[in-house]
Structure formats: structure tokens, C-alpha cells
Design an enzyme around this catalytic site. Structure first.
Site, short mmCIF file in Angstrom:
data_model
loop_
_atom_site.label_atom_id
_atom_site.label_comp_id
_atom_site.label_asym_id
_atom_site.label_seq_id
_atom_site.Cartn_x
_atom_site.Cartn_y
_atom_site.Cartn_z
N HIS A 35 11.91 -43.36 -46.10
CA HIS A 35 10.47 -43.55 -46.30
C HIS A 35 10.17 -43.64 -47.80
CE1 HIS A 35 6.16 -42.83 -46.41
NE2 HIS A 35 6.15 -43.32 -45.19
N GLU A 58 6.63 -51.52 -45.93
CA GLU A 58 5.37 -50.92 -46.40
C GLU A 58 5.25 -51.14 -47.91
OE1 GLU A 58 4.29 -47.27 -43.73
OE2 GLU A 58 5.77 -46.64 -45.19
N SER A 87 -2.47 -41.88 -42.61
CA SER A 87 -3.74 -41.24 -42.97
C SER A 87 -4.91 -41.60 -42.06
CB SER A 87 -4.10 -41.54 -44.44
OG SER A 87 -3.99 -42.90 -44.71
O1 G3P Z 1 4.54 -43.75 -42.96
C1 G3P Z 1 3.35 -44.46 -42.95
C2 G3P Z 1 2.77 -44.57 -44.27
O2 G3P Z 1 3.58 -44.59 -45.36
C3 G3P Z 1 1.54 -45.39 -44.38
O3 G3P Z 1 0.59 -44.47 -44.76
O4 G3P Z 1 -1.62 -43.53 -44.87
O5 G3P Z 1 -1.25 -45.89 -45.55
O6 G3P Z 1 -1.12 -45.26 -43.14
P1 G3P Z 1 -0.94 -44.82 -44.58
#
Ligand code: G3P
Length: 221
Positions: A92, A140, A202
Site C-alpha cells: 500500500h 492509486e 476515507s
Molecule cells: O487504500 C485505499 C486508499 O489508499 C484510498 O484512500 O481515502 O482516498 O479512499 P481514500
């Protein structure tokens, strides 16, 4: 195609601990049962075993270590499996590993019959991760994580191009995308771009009403 996966990472958020974590897990179970969409959770480590026993939903670890024996404070893959988890996040953005460690963790996951979700930060790293044949590559963009700005709106190309790059290496490796995912529209856009689901945190974990957000997330599938 099988149901997309909506995977909710509780991270180390205070809102993702104790009773509040149980409420999120319970909401995920309810919405999964009602919608038929697969909703997985990646709770904090101390909750893994009780949540696996208590909730009828796929539970993932947030991290594993490819170790066994005299290693204090680590998270062996076989312990995660023994707790009842179906898989684990690996690499991650907030728990980065070396390329050698990623490969070792994917192998440890396979050996222990765990799904592996290897997180990546761009298209090139998505292709590199796919070479290890994990279950999922989850792309991501780090700058959008926790920003409230959805990758599906701000950077659809990273989804489209990661899907293409991963499938070029292996059509068996599935692709998730994440960062700022918050609505059914985000999930639908991701799936329309070829993703097999989303990884998010989040918008659900910090929500006043996590159940309502989960219902919205599955609403357009
Ligand atoms: O693991 C999911 C994450 O890194 C994304 O976070 O808060 O942007 O949905 P968020």
C-alpha cells in the site's frame, strides 16, 4: 464478469477501530447481502480474527510479511490465513515495500491460499506488479489518496492505461483503482474503464453514515 469488488481499507483511522469498526463491517455485510455486490473490508490487525468469525464478508489484511519464525512484531501470511482472511493488501502507498519484498509477499500469499492485492502508484508500476501474477493490481495515484478528489474523475487515464498494461502481461490479473472514490458514479466510471472494482477508505470509514455511502457505492452496478 463476476461482481466487482468494493474493498474498504480501515487504515489506522480512529473511526475504523473498536465499536465503530464493527458498525462499518456490519453495514458492509448488510449492503453486500442486499445488493449482491462483493464488499470486502481490510480492518486493523487486531480485528482480523474476530471480524472473520463474526461477519459473512471477505476480510483482507492491510499488509503481510513473508516471514516465519523468530521475527517479532511482523504479520506472517499464514497467520492472516489462519485468522480466516481471504487475502491481503501488499505494498500500500502508506506501507511501501521493495520490489523483492513485493514478490516475496505475493509468493507467500499464494502459498497460503490468500488473494494478493498489490498496490501501485502509476501505470509502469502496475505492469511491473502484474508480472508477479497477483490476484489484483490496485492502482492509486498517491496525490489523490485521502484528498476527496476521485481518481475516476481526476485521472481516468491511469485506470484505462493500467488495465491495458496489466492485461497485456496477464489477462488473469484483475485491476482495482483507488483514491478519492466516494460514490456510485465513481465506481461505475471505474468499471466502465475496465476495472474489476475499487479500493477506498476515507469516504466510508470517516463517514457519519457509512451504510448510506456503501449503498450509494453499489447503486449503479
Ligand atoms: O487504500 C485505499 C486508499 O489508499 C484510498 O484512500 O481515502 O482516498 O479512499 P481514500
Amino acid at each position: 464478469m463476476s461482481s466487482p469488488l468494493i474493498l474498504v481499507n480501515f487504515k489506522s483511522y480512529r473511526e475504523g477501530a473498536g465499536n465503530a469498526a464493527g458498525q462499518i463491517a456490519s453495514a458492509a455485510e448488510l449492503v453486500m447481502q442486499e445488493s449482491g455486490v462483493t464488499i470486502g473490508i481490510a480492518p486493523q490487525f487486531v480485528e482480523l480474527h474476530p471480524f472473520c468469525k463474526h461477519y459473512e464478508i471477505p476480510v483482507y489484511a492491510q499488509h503481510i510479511d513473508a516471514v516465519e519464525g523468530a521475527f517479532t512484531g511482523r504479520i506472517p501470511a499464514f497467520t492472516v490465513r489462519a485468522a480466516g482472511c481471504v487475502g491481503s493488501l501488499i505494498n500500500h502507498s502508506e506501507r511501501r515495500l521493495t520490489i523483492a519484498e513485493i514478490e516475496a509477499c505475493v509468493e507467500a500469499a499464494k502459498f497460503n491460499h490468500l488473494e494478493s492485492v498489490v498496490c501501485t502508484n502509476n501505470v509502469g508500476v502496475s505492469a511491473a506488479a502484474a508480472a508477479f501474477s497477483p490476484t489484483y493490481v490496485a492502482v492509486e495515484p498517491p496525490e489523490l489518496i485521502g484528498s476527496g478528489i476521485s481518481v475516476a474523475k481526476a485521472d481516468p487515464d491511469i485506470i484505462r492505461n493500467s488495465v491495458a498494461a496489466v492485461k497485456k502481461i496477464s489477462s488473469d490479473v484483475k485491476v482495482l483503482c483507488g483514491a478519492g472514490i466516494q460514490s456510485g458514479e465513481c465506481v461505475k466510471t471505474a468499471v466502465d474503464l475496465g476495472a474489476d472494482g475499487v479500493l477506498l477508505a476515507s469516504s466510508v470509514v470517516k463517514a457519519k453514515d457509512p451504510e448510506a455511502v456503501l449503498r450509494d457505492l453499489v447503486s449503479l452496478l
